[in-house]
Scaffold this motif. Structure first.
Motif, PDB file in Angstrom:
ATOM      1  N   ILE A  94       0.842  -1.203   0.000  1.00 22.56           N
ATOM      2  CA  ILE A  94       0.000   0.000   0.000  1.00 22.56           C
ATOM      3  C   ILE A  94       0.874   1.249   0.000  1.00 22.56           C
ATOM      4  N   LEU A  95       1.950   1.233   0.776  1.00 20.22           N
ATOM      5  CA  LEU A  95       2.853   2.394   0.821  1.00 20.22           C
ATOM      6  C   LEU A  95       3.510   2.641  -0.537  1.00 20.22           C
ATOM      7  N   LYS A  96       3.855   1.579  -1.254  1.00 18.22           N
ATOM      8  CA  LYS A  96       4.405   1.725  -2.607  1.00 18.22           C
ATOM      9  C   LYS A  96       3.349   2.334  -3.540  1.00 18.22           C
ATOM     10  N   PHE A  97       2.112   1.859  -3.398  1.00 10.73           N
ATOM     11  CA  PHE A  97       1.014   2.373  -4.203  1.00 10.73           C
ATOM     12  C   PHE A  97       0.792   3.862  -3.911  1.00 10.73           C
ATOM     13  N   ILE A  98       0.809   4.243  -2.641  1.00 10.80           N
ATOM     14  CA  ILE A  98       0.602   5.647  -2.260  1.00 10.80           C
ATOM     15  C   ILE A  98       1.709   6.524  -2.828  1.00 10.80           C
ATOM     16  N   LYS A  99       2.923   6.012  -2.847  1.00 10.44           N
ATOM     17  CA  LYS A  99       4.039   6.777  -3.424  1.00 10.44           C
ATOM     18  C   LYS A  99       3.781   7.046  -4.907  1.00 10.44           C
ATOM     19  N   LYS A 100       3.314   6.032  -5.633  1.00  8.35           N
ATOM     20  CA  LYS A 100       2.978   6.210  -7.049  1.00  8.35           C
ATOM     21  C   LYS A 100       1.832   7.207  -7.211  1.00  8.35           C
ATOM     22  N   LEU A 101       0.856   7.101  -6.320  1.00 12.29           N
ATOM     23  CA  LEU A 101      -0.306   7.989  -6.333  1.00 12.29           C
ATOM     24  C   LEU A 101       0.136   9.441  -6.145  1.00 12.29           C
ATOM     25  N   LYS A 102       1.031   9.672  -5.178  1.00 12.50           N
ATOM     26  CA  LYS A 102       1.546  11.027  -4.919  1.00 12.50           C
ATOM     27  C   LYS A 102       2.315  11.565  -6.114  1.00 12.50           C
ATOM     28  N   ASN A 103       3.110  10.699  -6.751  1.00 12.23           N
ATOM     29  CA  ASN A 103       3.887  11.133  -7.910  1.00 12.23           C
ATOM     30  C   ASN A 103       2.997  11.474  -9.101  1.00 12.23           C
ATOM     31  N   LYS A 104       1.985  10.676  -9.308  1.00 12.88           N
ATOM     32  CA  LYS A 104       1.106  10.851 -10.467  1.00 12.88           C
ATOM     33  C   LYS A 104       0.112  11.996 -10.265  1.00 12.88           C
ATOM     34  N   PHE A 105      -0.403  12.139  -9.035  1.00 10.49           N
ATOM     35  CA  PHE A 105      -1.437  13.126  -8.740  1.00 10.49           C
ATOM     36  C   PHE A 105      -0.957  14.057  -7.620  1.00 10.49           C
ATOM     37  N   ALA A 106       0.061  14.820  -7.904  1.00 10.76           N
ATOM     38  CA  ALA A 106       0.692  15.669  -6.889  1.00 10.76           C
ATOM     39  C   ALA A 106      -0.274  16.705  -6.308  1.00 10.76           C
ATOM     40  N   ASP A 107      -1.277  17.110  -7.082  1.00 16.53           N
ATOM     41  CA  ASP A 107      -2.213  18.145  -6.627  1.00 16.53           C
ATOM     42  C   ASP A 107      -3.370  17.591  -5.795  1.00 16.53           C
ATOM     43  N   ILE A 108      -3.479  16.283  -5.705  1.00 16.85           N
ATOM     44  CA  ILE A 108      -4.600  15.666  -4.982  1.00 16.85           C
ATOM     45  C   ILE A 108      -4.081  15.114  -3.655  1.00 16.85           C
ATOM     46  N   SER A 109      -4.724  15.536  -2.563  1.00 20.29           N
ATOM     47  CA  SER A 109      -4.270  15.069  -1.251  1.00 20.29           C
ATOM     48  C   SER A 109      -4.677  13.606  -1.025  1.00 20.29           C
ATOM     49  N   ILE A 110      -3.947  12.971  -0.137  1.00 17.99           N
ATOM     50  CA  ILE A 110      -4.183  11.556   0.192  1.00 17.99           C
ATOM     51  C   ILE A 110      -4.305  11.441   1.703  1.00 17.99           C
ATOM     52  N   GLU A 111      -5.339  10.748   2.128  1.00 16.31           N
ATOM     53  CA  GLU A 111      -5.506  10.466   3.551  1.00 16.31           C
ATOM     54  C   GLU A 111      -5.703   8.976   3.731  1.00 16.31           C
ATOM     55  N   ARG A 112      -5.263   8.496   4.868  1.00 17.07           N
ATOM     56  CA  ARG A 112      -5.475   7.090   5.219  1.00 17.07           C
ATOM     57  C   ARG A 112      -6.652   7.006   6.183  1.00 17.07           C
TER      58      ARG A 112
END
Length: 163
Positions: A94-112
């Motif tokens: 999941i942490l690897k996935f979140i890293k990809k998510l942050k890289n791809k969608f830098a303008d969209i926040s992520i919460e757990r």
């Protein structure tokens, strides 16, 4: 009375359409090794609904295509924990996935958000609704319901903070 109802419905649909174009939604994600359940909110961020279950290898492509069509304010990614609160074995992925998510969608926040027991609750919901055994064995349906439960629980936790 009927005319008032029709006018109200028309106004609601217009406002909802405008909100959809201006306001972003939230996307809930129940990440899994094989499949990932995805849920979305309405533009008013009141109700979560299941959107899809996607093979995990295809989830980034799915999200890229979806974000092009619909503004997104935030990703809410499930945080699986053991009963004792320790991290789940899938957390590293999941942490690897979140890293990809942050890289791809830098303008969209992520919460757990804690997703303990969502798969169990989703399965029990299917049972309570009288869904047949064959459909209950469809893990894609359980993943989508789990994503919806994660996102709806998150929404409720946010509204409780306002009270």
């Amino acid at each position: 009375m009927i005319l008032c109802s029709i006018l109200f419905l028309g106004m609601y649909l217009q406002i909802n359409y405008i909100c959809e174009k201006i306001m972003g939604i939230l996307i809930g994600i129940d990440f899994g090794q094989k499949r990932t359940g995805i849920a979305i909110t309405d533009p008013g961020k009141i109700i979560a609904s299941g959107l899809a279950t996607v093979p995990t290898k295809d989830v980034m492509t799915f999200l890229e295509e979806y974000v092009l069509k619909q503004p997104v304010d935030k990703f809410v990614v499930g945080e699986p924990k053991q009963k004792d609160g320790s991290v789940s074995v899938v957390e590293k992925s999941i942490l690897k996935f979140i890293k990809k998510l942050k890289n791809k969608f830098a303008d969209i926040s992520i919460e757990r958000y804690d997703e303990r027991f969502t798969s169990r609750i989703a399965f029990n919901t299917l049972l309570e609704c009288g869904v047949g055994k064959k459909k209950r064995q469809n893990k894609s349906l359980v993943d989508q319901i789990s994503a919806t439960l994660i996102l709806q629980s998150y929404l409720e936790s946010q509204s409780n903070k306002l009270i």
